[in-house]
Design an enzyme around this catalytic site. Structure first.
Site, PDB file in Angstrom:
ATOM      1  CE  LYS A 104      -2.496   1.662   3.640  1.00  0.00           C
ATOM      2  NZ  LYS A 104      -3.455   1.860   4.581  1.00  0.00           N
ATOM      3  CG  ASP A 129      -0.201   5.696  11.607  1.00  0.00           C
ATOM      4  OD1 ASP A 129       0.336   6.803  12.031  1.00  0.00           O
ATOM      5  OD2 ASP A 129      -0.839   5.712  10.802  1.00  0.00           O
ATOM      6  NE  ARG A 182      -5.446  -1.285   7.180  1.00  0.00           N
ATOM      7  CZ  ARG A 182      -4.199  -0.281   7.792  1.00  0.00           C
ATOM      8  NH1 ARG A 182      -4.683  -0.018   8.942  1.00  0.00           N
ATOM      9  NH2 ARG A 182      -3.303   0.068   7.424  1.00  0.00           N
TER      10      ARG A 182
END
Length: 333
Positions: free
Chosen positions: A79, A234, A122
């Site tokens: 991704k 993240d 997700r």
């Protein structure tokens, strides 16, 4: 031979747009895809490659790549994308990404898949998986910290995991809480905007989904038995909860290596609050290798860093369903 294999044999490329992803992927399929790939990671059948994520020095954007290979599912890809904080003012989603899937047998590009919607569902599925496996069965109050684009996805997915009777929420910009309130009211769950300390005092499950670089929730605010799904951290430097909270909790994550390098546990590891070996993968709980929650008083934390395999798993399902339902475009190469 499947239709998908026929297309691959013709040497074509599949394109699954954002609209197509929305048409074929729902919360149930997202939950299954994410839970299955977490289990595969725990079994050693799937692994992530090192993440690249950097500030590009333009538009305040963070950009990078997440990739991996699921040997069991024969899914290989990456991704590419990141976070553009100014997009909301332009009517665009702050998170922008595209998922590339390759044929693991020959390395050829198999599909291009829109990643914005899939990233949201997700991410919500990951926190939902953690709630399903770690939250107390009698959890009644859901706390939401953050009201950005992904928060409504988080709220919808979380409300399906327990019989929540109330939603309490906090956001720095209180005006944006209206989005969460609208979802709660649509689903018939009472909603209240509160300050952070009150949220922690009431909530049995807390989801944090912000882009904070400092702790928003403190150790002394969290009551026994709470489950926290920390979904916003993240990147190196980001932080949503007090590092000292980690020592009072049992800590779970999607992937330990990513958790300690750019996830919520990076700060606790750096300060010596916890040790790497104390962190448990959610896949081990799914596979029965770890009991998960062991008491009603135990505080559990899920550090959801967002691994590349999540993206590849849900994109692979999106491609399969898009082909079956006639939503995929095929380009001959």
């Amino acid at each position: 031979m499947s239709e998908e294999n026929n297309i691959n044999n013709e040497g074509g490329l599949l394109i699954v747009s954002e609209d197509a992803c929305k048409a074929v992927i729902d919360r149930t399929s997202a939950f299954s895809a994410v839970e299955n790939v977490f289990a595969a990671m725990s079994h050693g059948d799937a692994y992530n490659f090192p993440v690249i994520r950097e500030a590009i020095g333009y538009a305040d954007a963070l950009y990078g790549f997440k990739s991996g290979f699921d040997r069991a599912g024969k899914t290989l890809g990456l991704k590419s994308g990141g976070y553009w904080p100014g997009n909301a003012a332009k009517g665009l989603t702050n998170h922008q990404s595209t998922i590339f899937l390759f044929d693991p047998d020959n390395g050829k590009l198999r599909a291009l898949v829109g990643g914005n919607y899939l990233t949201a569902v997700r991410t919500a599925a990951a926190s939902a998986v953690s709630i399903a496996h770690l939250a107390r069965k009698d959890s009644k109050v859901l706390g939401m910290v953050g009201a950005g684009h992904q928060s409504t996805f988080q709220l919808r997915a979380a409300l399906e995991q327990r019989s929540f009777e109330k939603v309490v929420a906090w956001n720095k910009n209180k005006e944006r809480l209206k989005n969460l309130q609208a979802v709660a009211e649509e689903l018939g769950v009472p909603f209240e905007a509160v300050e952070r300390e009150q949220l922690c005092a009431e909530a049995d499950v807390i989801i944090t989904i912000t882009s904070a670089f400092e702790p928003l929730l403190m150790k002394e605010w969290i009551k026994p038995g709470t489950h926290l799904a920390c979904m916003g951290t993240d990147t190196k430097g980001k932080q949503e909860v007090d590092a000292d909270l980690m020592s009072a909790a049992t800590v779970f994550t999607d992937e330990v290596a990513q958790s300690i390098s750019l996830g919520e546990t990076q700060h606790a590891i750096a300060s010596g609050t916890i040790k790497e070996e104390a962190i448990i993968t959610i896949g081990d709980v799914i596979n029965g290798k770890h009991a998960g929650r062991t008491s009603d008083d135990e505080i559990t934390i899920f550090d959801g860093t967002g691994v590349g395999l999540q993206d590849l798993a849900i994109a692979s399902v999106a491609v399969k369903l898009a082909v079956e339902k006639g939503e995929a475009q095929h380009i001959s190469l």
